[in-house]
Design a protein around this motif. Structure first.
Motif, PDB file in Angstrom:
ATOM      1  N   HIS A  83       0.709  -0.936  -0.115  1.00 43.76           N
ATOM      2  CA  HIS A  83       0.059  -0.374  -0.286  1.00 43.76           C
ATOM      3  C   HIS A  83       1.108   1.074  -0.476  1.00 43.76           C
ATOM      4  O   HIS A  83       2.103   1.424   1.100  1.00 43.76           O
TER       5      HIS A  83
ATOM      6  N   VAL B 270       1.465  -4.627   5.806  1.00 46.20           N
ATOM      7  CA  VAL B 270       0.789  -5.226   6.577  1.00 46.20           C
ATOM      8  C   VAL B 270      -0.559  -5.525   6.693  1.00 46.20           C
ATOM      9  O   VAL B 270      -1.734  -6.650   6.832  1.00 46.20           O
ATOM     10  N   SER B 271      -0.780  -5.392   5.142  1.00 43.42           N
ATOM     11  CA  SER B 271      -2.538  -6.096   4.701  1.00 43.42           C
ATOM     12  C   SER B 271      -1.908  -7.570   4.776  1.00 43.42           C
ATOM     13  O   SER B 271      -1.146  -8.501   3.645  1.00 43.42           O
ATOM     14  N   ASP B 272      -2.997  -8.578   4.379  1.00 42.43           N
ATOM     15  CA  ASP B 272      -3.519  -9.444   4.731  1.00 42.43           C
ATOM     16  C   ASP B 272      -5.069  -9.707   3.968  1.00 42.43           C
ATOM     17  O   ASP B 272      -4.962 -11.009   3.258  1.00 42.43           O
TER      18      ASP B 272
ATOM     19  N   THR C  73       5.407  -7.924  10.126  1.00 44.07           N
ATOM     20  CA  THR C  73       5.794  -8.598  12.018  1.00 44.07           C
ATOM     21  C   THR C  73       6.632  -9.626  11.688  1.00 44.07           C
ATOM     22  O   THR C  73       7.003  -9.733  12.610  1.00 44.07           O
TER      23      THR C  73
ATOM     24  N   PRO D 175       4.096 -18.318   5.775  1.00 49.45           N
ATOM     25  CA  PRO D 175       2.531 -19.279   5.660  1.00 49.45           C
ATOM     26  C   PRO D 175       1.409 -19.186   5.284  1.00 49.45           C
ATOM     27  O   PRO D 175       0.974 -19.890   4.984  1.00 49.45           O
ATOM     28  N   ARG D 176       1.368 -17.942   5.577  1.00 51.12           N
ATOM     29  CA  ARG D 176       0.066 -17.300   5.438  1.00 51.12           C
ATOM     30  C   ARG D 176       0.385 -17.611   3.236  1.00 51.12           C
ATOM     31  O   ARG D 176      -0.803 -17.078   2.659  1.00 51.12           O
TER      32      ARG D 176
ATOM     33  N   GLY E  75      -0.307 -20.627   2.579  1.00 50.51           N
ATOM     34  CA  GLY E  75      -2.086 -20.956   2.703  1.00 50.51           C
ATOM     35  C   GLY E  75      -2.661 -20.147   1.630  1.00 50.51           C
ATOM     36  O   GLY E  75      -3.941 -20.801   1.067  1.00 50.51           O
TER      37      GLY E  75
ATOM     38  N   LEU F  88      -2.853 -22.431  -1.133  1.00 52.59           N
ATOM     39  CA  LEU F  88      -3.666 -23.781  -1.209  1.00 52.59           C
ATOM     40  C   LEU F  88      -5.476 -23.604  -2.038  1.00 52.59           C
ATOM     41  O   LEU F  88      -5.891 -24.313  -2.409  1.00 52.59           O
ATOM     42  N   ASP F  89      -5.546 -22.271  -0.915  1.00 57.03           N
ATOM     43  CA  ASP F  89      -7.193 -22.022  -0.748  1.00 57.03           C
ATOM     44  C   ASP F  89      -7.439 -21.355  -2.370  1.00 57.03           C
ATOM     45  O   ASP F  89      -8.322 -21.807  -2.687  1.00 57.03           O
TER      46      ASP F  89
ATOM     47  N   ALA G 100       2.765 -23.730   5.170  1.00 53.84           N
ATOM     48  CA  ALA G 100       1.780 -23.129   6.139  1.00 53.84           C
ATOM     49  C   ALA G 100       2.003 -23.715   7.073  1.00 53.84           C
ATOM     50  O   ALA G 100       1.651 -23.221   8.068  1.00 53.84           O
ATOM     51  N   ARG G 101       2.556 -24.805   7.541  1.00 48.51           N
ATOM     52  CA  ARG G 101       2.402 -25.498   8.453  1.00 48.51           C
ATOM     53  C   ARG G 101       3.538 -25.224  10.026  1.00 48.51           C
ATOM     54  O   ARG G 101       3.881 -25.469  10.771  1.00 48.51           O
ATOM     55  N   GLY G 102       4.803 -24.309   8.925  1.00 48.02           N
ATOM     56  CA  GLY G 102       5.218 -23.328   9.883  1.00 48.02           C
ATOM     57  C   GLY G 102       6.886 -24.086   9.071  1.00 48.02           C
ATOM     58  O   GLY G 102       7.959 -23.478   9.541  1.00 48.02           O
TER      59      GLY G 102
ATOM     60  N   ASN H 283     -17.743 -15.390  -0.036  1.00 46.72           N
ATOM     61  CA  ASN H 283     -17.343 -16.551   0.794  1.00 46.72           C
ATOM     62  C   ASN H 283     -16.455 -17.968   0.888  1.00 46.72           C
ATOM     63  O   ASN H 283     -17.068 -18.299  -0.307  1.00 46.72           O
ATOM     64  N   ARG H 284     -15.636 -18.363   2.030  1.00 48.78           N
ATOM     65  CA  ARG H 284     -14.889 -19.460   1.385  1.00 48.78           C
ATOM     66  C   ARG H 284     -16.249 -20.759   2.491  1.00 48.78           C
ATOM     67  O   ARG H 284     -14.737 -21.446   2.688  1.00 48.78           O
TER      68      ARG H 284
END
Lengths: 217, 438
Positions: A54, A81-83, A103, A125-126, A129, A132-133, A169-171, A214-215
């Motif tokens: 941003h 910072v945006s997710d 972070t 990880p995010r 994710g 995968l999603d 994703a599991r770290g 929506n998921r």
């Protein structure tokens, strides 16, 4: 020494990143907005650009689109910072080699910068994710062939790639994934960059929009 | 002072009288209904107001129309009666579908209307020359069609409305031309029309900037209003959340731990407000449950959980139990691992819901389980196996711990397709072979 350029509209963040990276890399420039960033990156030709998603004046996407073709050697690492999944996927598709959140700890950030500079891909990880999603939600109908796909094309992840993404994703780190799956770190890296390529090149429309729906399965 | 309020004997008798007389409900207001109209809803609305059968009112209007009074009254009422507010209709009369009559009542109404029309035509021919009647009828019909279309709430975007309007205009226009032609006024009218057209065009062109500005300012006004409403909503939310937290942080400035905790929980809350889909925020789904649980664990223990959720499903009993087991696993990390961070990954597939809780802490030897780890055994493993799922714990001293929980969706959704709960029990098998079993 890796030459790094930091683009972020918050002076505090730029100072923090500079402090965290310390002497391990050479921070060759900073920019608070899109025009300054484009100009600065053009003149300094850094190895890695840490790019805030941003930004005033067009966002990190604007910088990427302005310079991606012109400076193919520069590697981009999105820092935000945006997710919001749309933002993440958009910068990755525009050519960023990875995505980390603000972070992230200092050593991890340094590691990510080094990996990107080496031509590797950085999956938090995010982000794993999100991938995968995106690939499972959009490919809900042909879910069965995902597992044993031999020539999956761009729209599907192979079974191995899916495994690697799940472990990320599991770290797990790349090294841990390698020993877990009995493959070399290099192989893990190549799986990761294959996934990134698919994410960038797949022209499936849902990919950029899936997060808006929506998921629920 | 108290007696002055009308509690005397007189007041009491009045009270009795009013209760014995049935209190008449207020007359419904004189409004035109949105549905159940024949032409403009005047007759239907009047009937509701008078608490009469609409058919009676319609026939009355029709009979009055033969003398001309009915038509004038109808037109005046049409202009003056407001349209009923949506959802505020007193009489749910079945709507009249166009001109097609249904049932005996409407046949009667149609016949009466036909008779009235015929007699009206007769009257008209008596008043004026025979040639004028047809054009007049055409003009009237065209006007009625146009009014009827513009009077409803239907927007012009609906194709049917636009075509009907065009038909009305055509009908009215044809009638007008006929009227002028039969009275020999066509040439005059043409000149007048041309002059009017030129005048109107000139006027329109001259005042074009004014119109433009009016339109623009209206748009701007609306945009500004929407913006200010949005800003008010955001400000309200920020006030309730972020500003409160900042105030708390200032007060606890010297307590580093609580500042960190406050900042983190506020960050999570704001992030959810900004980015999470509504279903997740409002709970009721697995992703929402996980987010809430992580928030709880983080605020109760000195643990930062990086959680990633792929897919989602509505929460039922089995998933709630899985959530409780996951929480137990996270609390175990906080208590025993010796580190302040954990990764939580959970994935919902059509076949199963899996949960992975990983830390890089002390780890333990699975064969020599210390007594304080019985909690993990009983409350996590036991809970999941009772539900037909699997729990798998990988750990070694110094290498951290990973708890893997999986619950078949067959249990979750009750479709009884898969019952292979024991199959992949606590072997240390790599993930690859587990996936291959699908």
């Amino acid at each position: 020494m890796i030459r790094v350029f930091v683009v972020d509209d918050h002076a505090m963040v730029r100072a923090g990143v500079r402090a965290e990276l310390g002497d391990a890399v050479d921070v060759v420039g900073e920019a608070p907005d899109v025009p300054t960033a484009v100009e600065g990156i053009r003149s300094t030709r850094p190895d890695v650009v840490l790019l805030d998603v941003h930004l005033p004046g067009g966002g990190g996407l604007g910088v990427l689109e302005a310079l991606r073709a012109e400076l193919p050697d520069v590697r981009w690492l999105a820092l935000s910072v945006s997710d919001a999944a749309e933002d993440v996927i958009a910068v990755i598709r525009a050519g960023a080699r990875g995505y980390v959140t603000k972070t992230i700890s200092g050593p991890d950030l340094l590691d990510a910068v080094r990996r990107v500079a080496d031509g590797d891909v950085v999956f938090s990880p995010r982000l794993a994710g999100f991938v995968l999603d995106a690939f499972s939600a959009a490919g809900a109908a042909p879910a069965a062939p995902v597992e044993e796909a031999t020539d999956p094309g761009l729209d599907l992840l192979s079974a191995r790639e899916r495994e690697v993404m799940q472990l990320l994703a599991r770290g797990y780190t790349y090294r841990e994934i390698g020993s877990r799956l009995f493959i070399s770190v290099k192989t893990v890296e190549s799986h990761a960059s294959n996934v990134l390529r698919k994410l960038q090149l797949s022209n499936r429309n849902e990919l950029t929009r899936w997060a808006a729906t929506n998921r629920l399965l | 002072m108290i007696t002055g309020t009308g509690a005397g004997p007189g007041g009491a008798t009045i009270g009795i009288v009013t209760t014995t007389v049935p209190v008449a409900p207020p007359r419904p207001p004189l409004v035109r209904p949105r549905s159940g109209r024949a032409i403009a809803g005047v007759a239907a609305g009047t009937a509701v107001h008078l608490r009469q059968d609409p058919l009676v009112v319609r026939v009355a209007f029709a009979l009055l129309a033969t003398t001309g009074i009915g038509i004038v009254a109808y037109g005046l009422l049409w202009l003056t009666m407001p349209v009923a507010a949506p959802g505020d209709e007193h009489d749910a009369e079945p709507p009249l579908p166009g001109w097609r009559p249904q049932g005996a009542r409407q046949w009667i109404a149609t016949v009466v209307l036909g008779l009235v029309a015929a007699s009206l035509l007769g009257q008209l021919t008596r008043w004026t020359s025979r040639d004028v009647v047809l054009p007049l009828v055409l003009v009237g019909a065209g006007l009625a069609v146009i009014w009827r279309q513009l009077d409803t709430d239907r927007t012009l975007a609906v194709a049917g409305t636009r075509w009907t309007l065009a038909g009305g205009v055509l009908l009215g226009g044809t009638g007008l031309v006929f009227l002028l032609a039969t009275t020999g006024q066509l040439a005059n009218a043409r000149n007048g029309f041309a002059a009017t057209l030129v005048l109107l065009t000139g006027l329109l062109l001259a005042t074009a900037p004014l119109w433009r500005r009016l339109l623009d300012s209206r748009d701007e006004e609306r945009a500004a209003r929407i913006r200010s409403e949005e800003r008010a909503a955001v400000a309200a939310h920020l006030h309730d959340s972020v500003l409160q937290t900042l105030a708390l942080i200032q007060r606890h400035a010297d307590d580093q731990q609580s500042v960190g905790r406050l900042a983190r929980s506020q960050e999570r809350e704001l992030r959810a407000w900004l980015y999470d889909p509504k279903v997740v925020r409002e709970g009721g789904t697995w992703a929402g449950l996980v987010a809430g649980m992580v928030a709880d664990v983080e605020s109760d223990h000195a643990l930062v959980v990086d959680h990633v959720v792929v897919g989602d499903a509505p929460v039922d009993e089995a998933l709630a139990a899985l959530g409780a087991a996951t929480r137990e696993a996270l609390v175990n990390v906080a208590k025993h691992s010796g580190v302040a961070a954990a990764d939580l990954y959970t994935e919902v597939t059509p076949e199963r819901v899996s949960v992975f809780v990983r830390d890089r802490g002390a780890g333990f030897d699975a064969d020599a389980v210390p007594s304080d780890r019985r909690g993990l055994r009983d409350s996590v493993t036991g809970r999941i196996t009772r539900l037909g799922g699997t729990a798998l714990i990988r750990s070694a001293p110094g290498e951290g711990t990973e708890v893997e929980l999986a619950l078949p969706r067959a249990v979750v959704s009750g479709q009884g397709r898969e019952h292979r709960s024991e199959e992949r029990a606590r072997s240390g098998a790599p993930r690859g072979s587990e996936r291959g079993a699908r």
